[in-house]
Design a protein around this motif. Structure first.
Motif, mmCIF file in Angstrom:
data_model
loop_
_atom_site.group_PDB
_atom_site.id
_atom_site.type_symbol
_atom_site.label_atom_id
_atom_site.label_comp_id
_atom_site.label_asym_id
_atom_site.label_seq_id
_atom_site.Cartn_x
_atom_site.Cartn_y
_atom_site.Cartn_z
ATOM 1 N N ARG A 234 -15.323 42.389 21.682
ATOM 2 C CA ARG A 234 -16.051 41.992 20.474
ATOM 3 C C ARG A 234 -16.110 40.472 20.351
ATOM 4 O O ARG A 234 -17.123 39.910 19.922
ATOM 5 C CB ARG A 234 -15.390 42.619 19.247
ATOM 6 C CG ARG A 234 -15.537 44.135 19.177
ATOM 7 C CD ARG A 234 -15.177 44.660 17.801
ATOM 8 N NE ARG A 234 -13.777 44.432 17.486
ATOM 9 C CZ ARG A 234 -12.802 45.320 17.722
ATOM 10 N NH1 ARG A 234 -13.103 46.475 18.295
ATOM 11 N NH2 ARG A 234 -11.551 45.056 17.398
ATOM 12 N N ASP A 235 -15.013 39.797 20.719
ATOM 13 C CA ASP A 235 -15.022 38.332 20.673
ATOM 14 C C ASP A 235 -15.990 37.745 21.686
ATOM 15 O O ASP A 235 -16.603 36.690 21.445
ATOM 16 C CB ASP A 235 -13.603 37.797 20.937
ATOM 17 C CG ASP A 235 -12.636 38.132 19.823
ATOM 18 O OD1 ASP A 235 -13.100 38.389 18.699
ATOM 19 O OD2 ASP A 235 -11.416 38.149 20.081
ATOM 20 N N PRO B 213 -20.899 37.619 21.384
ATOM 21 C CA PRO B 213 -21.871 36.528 21.133
ATOM 22 C C PRO B 213 -22.039 35.601 22.337
ATOM 23 O O PRO B 213 -23.158 35.154 22.620
ATOM 24 C CB PRO B 213 -21.258 35.792 19.938
ATOM 25 C CG PRO B 213 -20.361 36.783 19.282
ATOM 26 C CD PRO B 213 -19.805 37.616 20.396
ATOM 27 N N THR B 214 -20.945 35.321 23.034
ATOM 28 C CA THR B 214 -21.036 34.463 24.222
ATOM 29 C C THR B 214 -21.890 35.119 25.297
ATOM 30 O O THR B 214 -22.726 34.463 25.936
ATOM 31 C CB THR B 214 -19.621 34.184 24.771
ATOM 32 O OG1 THR B 214 -18.822 33.589 23.752
ATOM 33 C CG2 THR B 214 -19.677 33.259 25.980
ATOM 34 N N ASP C 174 -29.116 29.756 19.997
ATOM 35 C CA ASP C 174 -27.822 29.155 19.702
ATOM 36 C C ASP C 174 -27.243 28.496 20.941
ATOM 37 O O ASP C 174 -26.048 28.293 21.036
ATOM 38 C CB ASP C 174 -26.843 30.230 19.171
ATOM 39 C CG ASP C 174 -25.667 29.598 18.444
ATOM 40 O OD1 ASP C 174 -25.894 28.638 17.690
ATOM 41 O OD2 ASP C 174 -24.531 30.055 18.668
ATOM 42 N N GLN D 153 -23.270 31.716 15.788
ATOM 43 C CA GLN D 153 -23.877 32.940 15.280
ATOM 44 C C GLN D 153 -23.075 34.173 15.700
ATOM 45 O O GLN D 153 -22.398 34.173 16.731
ATOM 46 C CB GLN D 153 -25.315 33.066 15.797
ATOM 47 C CG GLN D 153 -26.273 32.033 15.215
ATOM 48 C CD GLN D 153 -27.674 32.225 15.735
ATOM 49 O OE1 GLN D 153 -27.938 32.006 16.916
ATOM 50 N NE2 GLN D 153 -28.584 32.641 14.863
ATOM 51 N N THR D 154 -23.206 35.202 14.885
ATOM 52 C CA THR D 154 -22.570 36.473 15.207
ATOM 53 C C THR D 154 -23.475 37.271 16.134
ATOM 54 O O THR D 154 -24.666 36.945 16.320
ATOM 55 C CB THR D 154 -22.275 37.282 13.944
ATOM 56 O OG1 THR D 154 -23.529 37.623 13.314
ATOM 57 C CG2 THR D 154 -21.431 36.462 12.968
ATOM 58 N N ILE D 155 -22.950 38.330 16.700
ATOM 59 C CA ILE D 155 -23.741 39.163 17.595
ATOM 60 C C ILE D 155 -24.886 39.823 16.837
ATOM 61 O O ILE D 155 -25.989 40.017 17.385
ATOM 62 C CB ILE D 155 -22.845 40.224 18.292
ATOM 63 C CG1 ILE D 155 -23.650 41.028 19.316
ATOM 64 C CG2 ILE D 155 -22.195 41.120 17.271
ATOM 65 C CD1 ILE D 155 -24.189 40.201 20.458
ATOM 66 N N GLU D 156 -24.676 40.149 15.554
ATOM 67 C CA GLU D 156 -25.751 40.754 14.753
ATOM 68 C C GLU D 156 -26.901 39.778 14.565
ATOM 69 O O GLU D 156 -28.081 40.164 14.608
ATOM 70 C CB GLU D 156 -25.203 41.210 13.405
ATOM 71 C CG GLU D 156 -24.271 42.415 13.462
ATOM 72 C CD GLU D 156 -22.869 42.044 13.924
ATOM 73 O OE1 GLU D 156 -22.573 40.826 14.003
ATOM 74 O OE2 GLU D 156 -22.073 42.955 14.232
ATOM 75 N N GLN D 157 -26.570 38.510 14.354
ATOM 76 C CA GLN D 157 -27.620 37.510 14.180
ATOM 77 C C GLN D 157 -28.351 37.240 15.488
ATOM 78 O O GLN D 157 -29.560 36.986 15.494
ATOM 79 C CB GLN D 157 -26.999 36.215 13.650
ATOM 80 C CG GLN D 157 -26.431 36.334 12.238
ATOM 81 C CD GLN D 157 -25.633 35.109 11.834
ATOM 82 O OE1 GLN D 157 -25.030 34.452 12.690
ATOM 83 N NE2 GLN D 157 -25.622 34.806 10.535
ATOM 84 N N ASP E 294 -16.259 29.192 21.721
ATOM 85 C CA ASP E 294 -16.136 28.954 20.283
ATOM 86 C C ASP E 294 -17.208 28.008 19.747
ATOM 87 O O ASP E 294 -17.265 27.754 18.536
ATOM 88 C CB ASP E 294 -14.744 28.404 19.951
ATOM 89 C CG ASP E 294 -14.385 27.184 20.782
ATOM 90 O OD1 ASP E 294 -15.270 26.637 21.470
ATOM 91 O OD2 ASP E 294 -13.197 26.774 20.755
#
Length: 522
Positions: free
Chosen positions: A178-179, A182-183, A208, A135-139, A131
């Motif tokens: 999906r969660d 980004p990690t 990030d 940033q999101t995965i798109e970013q 957490d």
């Protein structure tokens, strides 16, 4: 005067003068027959009088206990303990993932208890994603993906070209995946930066991850490829890898499966875990492990092959593996789980079920197999079952057979998207003499069961379900015998009836013989 005459005329036992009686051989034989018959009937009647029989009484169930105990010992034949959960559901509410008084044991293919798995826990103490990543995965993927997407062709290339390959098997519809995205992308970035010593001074670089995460990643000496495979697009590949839940984070070393990651899904935790696995591998080499060293040499040799030759070779190996492993069954990939314990359920209609569920994965319905063996299933206090089983308390044979009618039953599902549902009608049973040493009355519970194979939709995970309903009628059994006056009445009937019947038989024979003699005389 008239009354005296009537009293004098009442005589039911008038005597015939002895001078008028005549003894015969036939009469003597019939007398012995009558005595033998009376004696036989007397012995049988006396035995029946002293024998106790079961007397059943029906009545409305007056049990005031708010809860009833369900005892079970069930082995799930193809379900990991970490995914096996027990839920109890009734009209009064739902109790999910029951952990109290429930113990799980992992079992191997032979069903032998292998190690203590521990009490089933709520599975809510593992971080599902980092957490701290804002940033999101798109970013994160604006300048391209660092977590390499693999397919059927490139997967063997990655296995051959990298000593350490850390893979995320995911599904696009999976919420946990999906969660985690980004990690996972951030982990790929920081591991790549650590491997190439690319720091924040790089011109125009944005990231990030923190300096602490980079420091942890640098502890991993050997490069680790962070990759991912979409199991929706590559179902055969994921099936060949026996992927049953999403996301599955799997480490490959020198082209072979090493271990699945099951800890916190944060960048720091995963980097430290990779460092620990790399240290284990290096220690084996330093200790002179011939197998590990040989695998490293073989992997290095493969990486030296020319790209064109490697591509041809990798394609052949990939097709070979998919073809050979598609229908093969590897016992080590299908561990079972023995679940024992008891539930305290409300005395209302409800069910309890064993299903595959995880707070960290979305399970694949068609890969979930809930075939099971019921070693023991009973309702009520275990003391009752032991007392009856050890013959300390007598019960009718048909009652004893219904106390645990499903013991040693096996329920195997052959197809996909199916599971057995068991319907249990529970009958409260009172047995004379069933009590504790202190005089507390105990109740037994008979089970009338019916099992049916249920089909599930393609998007629903199957479950082994036990649906119970308590009968409003209870049964009471007690041992009872005949009254003494019934016994004496039967004895008098035997004596009088035998004497009369034999007398009638003798009279008939005598009349026939007399008629025959008169006919001969004429």
């Amino acid at each position: 005067m008239a009354n005296r005459k009537f009293a004098a005329s009442l005589d039911m036992y008038r005597k015939v003068p002895m001078d008028l009686l005549e003894g015969t051989k036939r009469g003597s034989i019939m007398s012995y027959v009558a005595l033998i018959g009376m004696l036989t009937l007397f012995l049988l009647e006396t035995k029946a009088y002293f024998d106790k029989s079961w007397i059943a009484d029906l009545a409305l169930d007056s049990n005031t206990d708010p809860k009833v105990r369900v005892n079970f010992n069930i082995t799930m034949m193809d379900l990991k303990c970490e995914w096996a959960v027990v839920d109890a559901v009734s009209v009064l509410g739902t109790d999910q993932n029951v952990t109290t008084h429930v113990t799980k044991w992992q079992v191997d293919a032979e069903g032998v208890r292998r190690r203590f798995q521990g009490r089933n826990r709520a599975q809510n103490d593992i971080k599902l994603f980092d957490d701290s990543i804002g940033q999101t995965i798109e970013q994160l993927v604006v300048n391209g993906e660092d977590a390499v997407s693999l397919d059927d062709t490139t997967f063997p290339f990655a296995m051959n070209e990298n000593e350490f390959l850390f893979l995320d098997f995911f599904a696009s519809w999976c919420s946990h995946c999906r969660d985690l995205a980004p990690t996972w992308e951030t982990l790929a970035e920081v591991m790549d930066a650590a491997a190439h010593e690319i720091v924040t001074e790089k011109s125009g670089a944005t990231h990030d991850w923190t300096e602490e995460e980079l420091a942890h990643a640098k502890k991993v000496v050997q490069p680790v490829m962070i990759a991912k495979i979409d199991c929706v697009s590559h179902q055969e590949l994921c099936r060949a890898q026996n992927i049953r839940a999403y996301p599955t984070l799997r480490l490959f070393v020198n082209g072979e499966f090493k271990e699945d990651y099951r800890q916190h899904r944060t960048v720091l935790e995963m980097a430290d875990w990779l460092e620990a696995k790399e240290s284990e591998q290096l220690k084996k080499v330093e200790d002179g492990d011939a197998t590990t060293t040989g695998k490293m040499v073989e992997a290095a040799r493969k990486r030296m092959i020319a790209p064109a030759d490697e591509k041809d070779w990798a394609n052949k190996i990939n097709l070979h593996k998919l073809k050979n492993n598609r229908h093969d069954w590897n016992d080590e990939e299908h561990p079972g789980c023995q679940i024992t314990g008891h539930l305290m359920v409300d005395r209302v209609p409800g069910n309890f079920h064993i299903q595959a569920r995880s707070n960290h994965h979305d399970l694949v319905p068609h890969m979930t197999n809930v075939s099971h063996v019921i070693h023991h299933l009973s309702i009520g206090e275990p003391m009752v079952y032991r007392m009856i089983d050890n013959q300390n308390v007598k019960v009718p044979d048909d009652v004893q057979n219904k106390l645990a009618p499903m013991n040693a039953n096996v329920y195997v599902t052959e197809g996909l998207h199916e599971a057995y549902h068991h319907y249990l009608k529970v009958i409260t049973t009172d047995v004379d003499g069933l009590s504790t040493g202190r005089g507390r009355k105990l109740k037994a519970y008979q089970i009338v069961q019916n099992s049916q194979l249920a089909m599930y939709r393609n998007d629903i995970v199957p479950e082994a379900k036990f649906i119970y309903d308590l009968s409003p009628i209870s049964v009471a059994y007690k041992r009872g015998g005949r009254h003494w006056y019934d016994y004496f009445t039967s004895l008098m009937a035997i004596i009088g009836g035998t004497f009369t019947m034999v007398g009638m038989l003798e009279s008939g024979i005598n009349a026939a013989m007399s008629r025959k003699r008169r006919g001969t005389a004429y």
